[in-house]
Design a protein around this motif. Structure first.
Motif, PDB file in Angstrom:
ATOM      1  N   HIS A  10       7.274  -0.475  -3.791  1.00  0.00           N
ATOM      2  CA  HIS A  10       6.515   0.340  -4.738  1.00  0.00           C
ATOM      3  C   HIS A  10       5.047   0.314  -4.354  1.00  0.00           C
ATOM      4  N   TRP A  11       4.622   1.316  -3.608  1.00  0.00           N
ATOM      5  CA  TRP A  11       3.225   1.436  -3.217  1.00  0.00           C
ATOM      6  C   TRP A  11       2.922   2.904  -2.990  1.00  0.00           C
ATOM      7  N   GLN A  12       1.656   3.229  -2.997  1.00  0.00           N
ATOM      8  CA  GLN A  12       1.209   4.578  -2.689  1.00  0.00           C
ATOM      9  C   GLN A  12      -0.271   4.536  -2.377  1.00  0.00           C
ATOM     10  N   THR A  21      -0.529  -1.167  -5.221  1.00  0.00           N
ATOM     11  CA  THR A  21       0.795  -1.754  -5.393  1.00  0.00           C
ATOM     12  C   THR A  21       0.902  -2.332  -6.794  1.00  0.00           C
ATOM     13  N   ASP A  25      -0.037   0.545  -9.028  1.00  0.00           N
ATOM     14  CA  ASP A  25       0.859   1.642  -8.655  1.00  0.00           C
ATOM     15  C   ASP A  25       1.443   2.282  -9.911  1.00  0.00           C
TER      16      ASP A  25
END
Length: 85
Positions: A10-12, A21, A25
């Motif tokens: 779960h990262w962007q 994160t 996130d």
């Protein structure tokens, strides 16, 4: 943070191009959901929240409808959170 330092799925990219994160996130995803108008993403026409539909609506009518929009959007598009109140 560099790509090699990411230890989660779960990262962007953040709004300022940093990698986000964990809770950051989730917060960014919530912002994206609430600030995206339904129908504005051609690949996901049901994605988002139609809060802007209630501009110029009397407050006593708008607030309950906006709460409903927010709850429905977050329940549908952000499964990592639980809404309790």
């Amino acid at each position: 943070m560099e790509l090699k330092d990411i230890n989660t799925k779960h990262w962007q990219l953040g709004f300022n191009t940093d990698v986000v994160t964990d809770i950051d996130d989730i917060k960014q995803c919530i912002d994206t959901i609430l600030l995206t108008r339904k129908g504005s993403d051609p690949l996901r026409p049901h994605f988002g929240c139609s809060l802007m539909d209630y501009i110029d609506t009397p407050v006593n009518t708008a607030i309950p409808k906006m709460k409903k929009e927010i709850l429905e959007a977050l329940r549908e598009f952000e499964p990592r959170i639980t809404i309790t109140k």
